[in-house]
Structures are given as C-alpha cells and as structure tokens.
Design an enzyme around this catalytic site. Structure first.
Site, PDB file in Angstrom:
ATOM      1  N   GLU A   1      86.851  66.308  67.493  1.00  0.00           N
ATOM      2  CA  GLU A   1      87.661  67.341  66.825  1.00  0.00           C
ATOM      3  C   GLU A   1      87.530  68.631  67.624  1.00  0.00           C
ATOM      4  OE1 GLU A   1      86.357  68.074  62.811  1.00  0.00           O
ATOM      5  OE2 GLU A   1      87.667  69.827  62.590  1.00  0.00           O
TER       6      GLU A   1
ATOM      7  N   ASN B   1      93.174  68.169  67.658  1.00  0.00           N
ATOM      8  CA  ASN B   1      93.256  69.479  67.010  1.00  0.00           C
ATOM      9  C   ASN B   1      94.334  69.336  65.935  1.00  0.00           C
ATOM     10  OD1 ASN B   1      93.513  72.069  66.107  1.00  0.00           O
ATOM     11  ND2 ASN B   1      93.694  73.003  68.148  1.00  0.00           N
TER      12      ASN B   1
ATOM     13  N   ARG C   1      86.150  82.645  60.700  1.00  0.00           N
ATOM     14  CA  ARG C   1      87.424  83.054  60.111  1.00  0.00           C
ATOM     15  C   ARG C   1      87.410  82.879  58.585  1.00  0.00           C
ATOM     16  NH1 ARG C   1      92.185  80.604  63.543  1.00  0.00           N
ATOM     17  NH2 ARG C   1      93.296  82.197  62.336  1.00  0.00           N
TER      18      ARG C   1
ATOM     19  N   TYR D   1      94.228  82.993  69.664  1.00  0.00           N
ATOM     20  CA  TYR D   1      94.390  81.683  70.323  1.00  0.00           C
ATOM     21  C   TYR D   1      94.521  81.763  71.846  1.00  0.00           C
ATOM     22  CZ  TYR D   1      95.197  80.195  65.535  1.00  0.00           C
ATOM     23  OH  TYR D   1      95.056  79.951  64.193  1.00  0.00           O
TER      24      TYR D   1
ATOM     25  N   ALA E   1      96.245  73.240  60.992  1.00  0.00           N
ATOM     26  CA  ALA E   1      96.060  73.520  59.559  1.00  0.00           C
ATOM     27  C   ALA E   1      95.805  72.255  58.741  1.00  0.00           C
ATOM     28  CB  ALA E   1      97.278  74.260  59.019  1.00  0.00           C
TER      29      ALA E   1
ATOM     30  N   HIS F   1      88.967  72.813  68.068  1.00  0.00           N
ATOM     31  CA  HIS F   1      89.735  73.976  67.609  1.00  0.00           C
ATOM     32  C   HIS F   1      89.618  75.049  68.672  1.00  0.00           C
ATOM     33  CE1 HIS F   1      90.356  72.229  63.735  1.00  0.00           C
ATOM     34  NE2 HIS F   1      89.086  71.867  63.743  1.00  0.00           N
TER      35      HIS F   1
ATOM     36  N   PRO G   1     100.296  71.085  63.639  1.00  0.00           N
ATOM     37  CA  PRO G   1     101.406  72.017  63.409  1.00  0.00           C
ATOM     38  C   PRO G   1     101.178  73.423  63.973  1.00  0.00           C
ATOM     39  CG  PRO G   1     100.152  71.699  61.397  1.00  0.00           C
ATOM     40  CD  PRO G   1      99.643  70.681  62.390  1.00  0.00           C
ATOM     41  N   ASN G   2     102.268  73.946  64.478  1.00  0.00           N
ATOM     42  CA  ASN G   2     102.372  75.316  64.995  1.00  0.00           C
ATOM     43  C   ASN G   2     101.724  75.519  66.362  1.00  0.00           C
ATOM     44  OD1 ASN G   2     103.839  76.492  62.763  1.00  0.00           O
ATOM     45  ND2 ASN G   2     101.962  76.249  61.576  1.00  0.00           N
TER      46      ASN G   2
ATOM     47  N   ARG H   1     102.537  83.996  70.116  1.00  0.00           N
ATOM     48  CA  ARG H   1     102.055  84.859  69.030  1.00  0.00           C
ATOM     49  C   ARG H   1     100.523  84.782  68.981  1.00  0.00           C
ATOM     50  NH1 ARG H   1     106.674  85.823  68.709  1.00  0.00           N
ATOM     51  NH2 ARG H   1     108.188  85.784  67.013  1.00  0.00           N
TER      52      ARG H   1
HETATM   53  O1  CA2 Z   1      91.727  77.191  66.202  1.00  0.00           O
HETATM   54  C1  CA2 Z   1      92.437  76.199  66.142  1.00  0.00           C
HETATM   55  O2  CA2 Z   1      92.684  75.480  67.095  1.00  0.00           O
HETATM   56  C2  CA2 Z   1      93.129  75.864  64.811  1.00  0.00           C
HETATM   57  O3  CA2 Z   1      93.125  74.445  64.662  1.00  0.00           O
HETATM   58  C3  CA2 Z   1      94.546  76.394  64.918  1.00  0.00           C
HETATM   59  C4  CA2 Z   1      95.348  76.264  63.640  1.00  0.00           C
HETATM   60  C5  CA2 Z   1      94.563  76.831  62.451  1.00  0.00           C
HETATM   61  O4  CA2 Z   1      95.277  76.580  61.253  1.00  0.00           O
HETATM   62  C6  CA2 Z   1      93.180  76.221  62.347  1.00  0.00           C
HETATM   63  O5  CA2 Z   1      92.510  76.820  61.268  1.00  0.00           O
HETATM   64  C7  CA2 Z   1      92.406  76.460  63.622  1.00  0.00           C
HETATM   65  C8  CA2 Z   1      96.655  77.046  63.744  1.00  0.00           C
HETATM   66  C9  CA2 Z   1      97.526  76.674  64.895  1.00  0.00           C
HETATM   67  C10 CA2 Z   1      98.646  77.654  64.971  1.00  0.00           C
HETATM   68  O6  CA2 Z   1      98.736  78.130  66.292  1.00  0.00           O
HETATM   69  C11 CA2 Z   1      99.474  79.246  66.521  1.00  0.00           C
HETATM   70  C12 CA2 Z   1      99.479  79.683  67.816  1.00  0.00           C
HETATM   71  C13 CA2 Z   1     100.166  80.805  68.146  1.00  0.00           C
HETATM   72  C14 CA2 Z   1     100.873  81.500  67.181  1.00  0.00           C
HETATM   73  C15 CA2 Z   1     100.860  81.039  65.879  1.00  0.00           C
HETATM   74  C16 CA2 Z   1     100.155  79.910  65.553  1.00  0.00           C
END
Ligand code: CA2
Length: 141
Positions: free
Chosen positions: A97, A73, A106, A22, A76, A99, A9-10, A17
């Site tokens: 896996e 990946n 974090r 990221y 969340a 990230h 997700p996301n 953002r």
């Molecule tokens: O670091 C990663 O790849 C994560 O899997 C990304 C997840 C986060 O919840 C994990 O803890 C680590 C979040 C993905 C959301 O990605 C966004 C990208 C741009 C703007 C907002 C969210």
C-alpha cells in the site's frame, strides 16, 4: 515478472492541483518513473489509474487470479471502501500500500485504511519514492 501499480480516484489530477500536498509531478511522470525502475530491476510494470471503483475491483480480481504483485494507492477508497479491502484480501502475491502524502499527519478520517490489514507493507509520505521502494521490495521478494 508482471507487476501492477494501481491508482485510485483523482490521482489523474496530480500536478494540476495541491502541489503542496502531493508534489508537482503528474501521473504521467509517476508512470514513467515506475516503468523505468521496473525495466532496471526486472519487473514489467503495468501502471493504471481509475476513477471507477468497479474497475479497480476488476483489476484486483485479475491480480488475485493471476497471482500478480500489486503496488496500490487506492486514494480516497483506502479510507471508505470495504469492497476494495475485500478484494485485497484475495491477493496472494505481495501487496504494498502506498500513499504520496503522510496520511497520519492529516485529517483523522485518513488514518484508517481498509487496505493495510491485507498489505505486506505500507509506505506513506515519501511521494514517488514510496512507489519506487515498493517496486524494489517486490523485485526482491
Ligand atoms: O497521499 C495519497 O497518496 C492519498 O492516497 C491521495 C488521496 C487521498 O484521498 C488519500 O487520503 C491519500 C487523494 C488523491 C487525490 O489526488 C489529487 C491530486 C492533485 C489534486 C487533487 C487531488
């Protein structure tokens, strides 16, 4: 060899953002690099993203039934989903896996993963390079 690169997700928001965490690449950029890498190293990369947990579960079930290697990946859901962990436990082909960010640098809630116990390897904090390294591992496995 067919290989899934599955994103949770996301991650479709990449590049729009939080570039400080990221990076500035979009999900489309990530897909392009993974597919191009796959072509070089003999993997047919099927790159997917979903915001619906049941969809990710169905993809993982397919990977289990067809013994397809997975780069995952789970975003969340990594930290929250027993269901994603249970689906990963059914995989027999390699599971890596990944990230983008270093989750261990974090918030504490990002330090636990329901995926890691079932993964052959875990890569965090290397951005796109983590996905590429995971694909190289799978090609060599
Ligand atoms: O670091 C990663 O790849 C994560 O899997 C990304 C997840 C986060 O919840 C994990 O803890 C680590 C979040 C993905 C959301 O990605 C966004 C990208 C741009 C703007 C907002 C969210």
């Amino acid at each position: 060899m067919k290989t899934y690169v599955l994103n949770g997700p996301n991650l479709n928001r990449l590049g729009k953002r939080e570039p400080g965490i990221y990076g500035s690449q979009t999900l489309g950029d990530l897909e392009e690099s993974c597919v191009a890498t796959g072509e070089h190293i003999g993997l047919e990369v099927d790159f997917r993203q979903t915001n619906a947990e049941h969809e990710l579960l169905e993809w993982l079930h397919q990977a289990a039934d067809e013994r397809i290697p997975v780069v995952l990946n789970a975003a969340a859901w990594t930290h929250t989903s027993v269901a994603v962990g249970d689906a990963c436990a059914q995989l027999e082909a390699p599971l890596i896996e990944v990230h983008l960010s270093n989750v261990h640098k974090r918030e504490p809630f990002r330090h636990h993963s329901y995926v890691s116990a079932h993964a052959d390897g875990v890569i965090a904090g290397l951005g796109l390079h983590g996905y590429i390294a995971a694909l190289h591992y799978i090609a060599a496995a």
